[in-house]
Design a protein around this motif. Structure first.
Motif, mmCIF file in Angstrom:
data_model
loop_
_atom_site.group_PDB
_atom_site.id
_atom_site.type_symbol
_atom_site.label_atom_id
_atom_site.label_comp_id
_atom_site.label_asym_id
_atom_site.label_seq_id
_atom_site.Cartn_x
_atom_site.Cartn_y
_atom_site.Cartn_z
ATOM 1 N N UNK A 1 -40.825 29.051 40.316
ATOM 2 C CA UNK A 1 -39.756 28.204 41.192
ATOM 3 C C UNK A 1 -39.005 27.237 40.062
ATOM 4 N N UNK A 2 -37.828 27.217 40.557
ATOM 5 C CA UNK A 2 -36.912 26.500 39.902
ATOM 6 C C UNK A 2 -35.847 25.784 40.968
ATOM 7 N N UNK A 3 -35.664 24.464 40.733
ATOM 8 C CA UNK A 3 -34.613 24.025 41.295
ATOM 9 C C UNK A 3 -33.248 24.054 40.670
ATOM 10 N N UNK A 4 -32.407 24.041 41.380
ATOM 11 C CA UNK A 4 -30.943 24.229 40.958
ATOM 12 C C UNK A 4 -30.376 23.430 39.676
ATOM 13 N N UNK A 5 -30.853 21.961 39.883
ATOM 14 C CA UNK A 5 -30.852 21.227 38.627
ATOM 15 C C UNK A 5 -31.702 21.301 37.515
ATOM 16 N N UNK A 6 -32.745 22.546 37.564
ATOM 17 C CA UNK A 6 -33.482 22.430 36.613
ATOM 18 C C UNK A 6 -34.606 21.309 36.203
ATOM 19 N N UNK A 7 -34.748 20.444 37.132
ATOM 20 C CA UNK A 7 -35.629 19.503 36.777
ATOM 21 C C UNK A 7 -37.120 19.891 37.152
ATOM 22 N N UNK A 8 -37.073 21.000 38.116
ATOM 23 C CA UNK A 8 -38.578 21.684 38.631
ATOM 24 C C UNK A 8 -38.308 23.076 37.987
ATOM 25 N N UNK A 9 -38.947 23.383 37.235
ATOM 26 C CA UNK A 9 -38.957 24.715 36.539
ATOM 27 C C UNK A 9 -40.257 25.248 36.174
ATOM 28 N N UNK A 10 -41.123 25.794 37.316
ATOM 29 C CA UNK A 10 -42.573 26.084 36.847
ATOM 30 C C UNK A 10 -42.739 27.546 37.221
ATOM 31 N N UNK A 11 -44.024 27.952 36.523
ATOM 32 C CA UNK A 11 -44.704 29.211 36.698
ATOM 33 C C UNK A 11 -45.524 29.025 37.966
ATOM 34 N N UNK A 12 -45.650 30.037 38.806
ATOM 35 C CA UNK A 12 -46.437 29.906 39.712
ATOM 36 C C UNK A 12 -47.704 31.176 39.630
#
Length: 140
Positions: free
Chosen positions: A21-32
């Motif tokens: 999952x990744x936010x458009x701004x890249x602040x959240x970029x996580x493996x699920x």
């Protein structure tokens, strides 16, 4: 629908081997990673992300209603999200327990603030009637 004050965008992609999952701004970029599946991968899951969102939203709502009442408080909100079997449709459902700690208020003020925050919080509104929610508080 009313005009959005702001919009945020996140994209998730899942495969049998995992996802992200990744936010458009890249602040959240996580493996699920699915915690119910045996895996040596490390990652987050939607329930953790929901817990983080609910805790931060509720704590923000709590401080907002305190400010409106001209109260200066310190607070900490912890969201405990449970993942359950749903016998109604053989799927799954979630539950929430919020643990709220407040400083610099009386028990009565704390109770009123927590109730007002629960009525005001967008997450609480979104899940109202759809998810079991328990809200506990303590003055420290």
């Amino acid at each position: 629908m009313s005009k959005a004050l702001f919009t945020t965008v996140a994209t998730s992609n899942n495969t049998p081997k995992g996802g992200y999952v990744k936010t458009e701004d890249g602040l959240i970029d996580l493996t699920l990673v699915n915690p119910l599946m045996k895996s040596d991968k490390t990652g987050s899951n939607p329930e953790q992300l929901f817990a983080a969102g609910y805790a931060s939203c509720f704590d923000g709502a709590l401080n907002f209603v305190a400010m409106k009442k001209k109260l200066k408080i310190e607070s900490k909100t912890t969201a405990e999200i449970g993942f359950h079997n749903d016998s109604a449709d053989k799927g799954y459902k979630m539950s929430a327990v919020l643990h709220v700690q407040l400083k610099d208020v009386s028990e009565e003020e704390a109770e009123a603030l927590v109730e007002a925050a629960h009525q005001f919080c967008p997450f609480s509104k979104a899940i109202n009637g759809n998810m079991d929610v328990e809200v506990n508080f303590e003055v420290i």
